[in-house]
Design a protein around this motif. Structure first.
Motif, PDB file in Angstrom:
ATOM      1  N   ARG A 138       0.829  -1.205   0.000  1.00 48.49           N
ATOM      2  CA  ARG A 138       0.000   0.000   0.000  1.00 48.49           C
ATOM      3  C   ARG A 138       0.867   1.260   0.000  1.00 48.49           C
ATOM      4  NH1 ARG A 138      -3.266  -0.974   4.165  1.00 48.49           N
ATOM      5  NH2 ARG A 138      -1.853  -0.010   5.636  1.00 48.49           N
ATOM      6  N   GLU A 139       1.941   1.255   0.805  1.00 48.30           N
ATOM      7  CA  GLU A 139       2.826   2.415   0.850  1.00 48.30           C
ATOM      8  C   GLU A 139       3.542   2.612  -0.474  1.00 48.30           C
ATOM      9  OE1 GLU A 139       5.309   1.811   4.238  1.00 48.30           O
ATOM     10  OE2 GLU A 139       3.677   2.149   5.648  1.00 48.30           O
ATOM     11  N   ALA A 140       3.933   1.529  -1.132  1.00 53.42           N
ATOM     12  CA  ALA A 140       4.584   1.641  -2.442  1.00 53.42           C
ATOM     13  C   ALA A 140       3.605   2.189  -3.471  1.00 53.42           C
ATOM     14  CB  ALA A 140       5.122   0.288  -2.880  1.00 53.42           C
ATOM     15  N   ALA A 141       2.360   1.742  -3.431  1.00 47.73           N
ATOM     16  CA  ALA A 141       1.343   2.238  -4.363  1.00 47.73           C
ATOM     17  C   ALA A 141       1.062   3.716  -4.111  1.00 47.73           C
ATOM     18  CB  ALA A 141       0.071   1.419  -4.229  1.00 47.73           C
ATOM     19  N   ASP A 142       0.998   4.126  -2.858  1.00 49.98           N
ATOM     20  CA  ASP A 142       0.785   5.538  -2.526  1.00 49.98           C
ATOM     21  C   ASP A 142       1.932   6.401  -3.040  1.00 49.98           C
ATOM     22  OD1 ASP A 142      -1.605   4.908  -1.302  1.00 49.98           O
ATOM     23  OD2 ASP A 142      -0.792   4.989   0.739  1.00 49.98           O
ATOM     24  N   ALA A 143       3.159   5.924  -2.875  1.00 50.01           N
ATOM     25  CA  ALA A 143       4.315   6.675  -3.347  1.00 50.01           C
ATOM     26  C   ALA A 143       4.305   6.787  -4.865  1.00 50.01           C
ATOM     27  CB  ALA A 143       5.603   6.003  -2.873  1.00 50.01           C
ATOM     28  N   GLU A 144       3.954   5.706  -5.549  1.00 48.62           N
ATOM     29  CA  GLU A 144       3.884   5.730  -7.014  1.00 48.62           C
ATOM     30  C   GLU A 144       2.789   6.683  -7.480  1.00 48.62           C
ATOM     31  OE1 GLU A 144       4.597   5.086 -10.961  1.00 48.62           O
ATOM     32  OE2 GLU A 144       5.828   4.533  -9.231  1.00 48.62           O
ATOM     33  N   ARG A 145       1.644   6.666  -6.805  1.00 50.21           N
ATOM     34  CA  ARG A 145       0.545   7.563  -7.160  1.00 50.21           C
ATOM     35  C   ARG A 145       0.954   9.025  -6.954  1.00 50.21           C
ATOM     36  NH1 ARG A 145      -3.171   4.637  -5.537  1.00 50.21           N
ATOM     37  NH2 ARG A 145      -2.924   4.979  -3.311  1.00 50.21           N
TER      38      ARG A 145
END
Length: 61
Positions: free
Chosen positions: A39-46
């Motif tokens: 989830r944190e990786a997806a948030d950073a990518e977004r």
């Protein structure tokens, strides 16, 4: 007659057990689950994609 034991072996085994207990406690206290990491990786990518979308394009030849 009692069996001869190596006290260093027991001392080191006790130290390893204490270190393992400490590591387990830290994993519970500070560790993150696989889902949290994803989830944190997806948030950073977004956030990165959003920032890239707001960049101004310039004509520099």
């Amino acid at each position: 007659m009692a069996e001869v034991v190596n006290l260093n072996r027991f001392r080191k085994a006790k130290a390893r057990a204490e270190a393992r207990d400490s590591a387990d406690a830290n994993a519970v206290k500070f560790g993150r689950s696989k889902a949290q990491k994803a989830r944190e990786a997806a948030d950073a990518e977004r956030a990165r994609a959003e920032l890239d979308g707001k960049k101004r394009e310039t004509d520099q030849d």
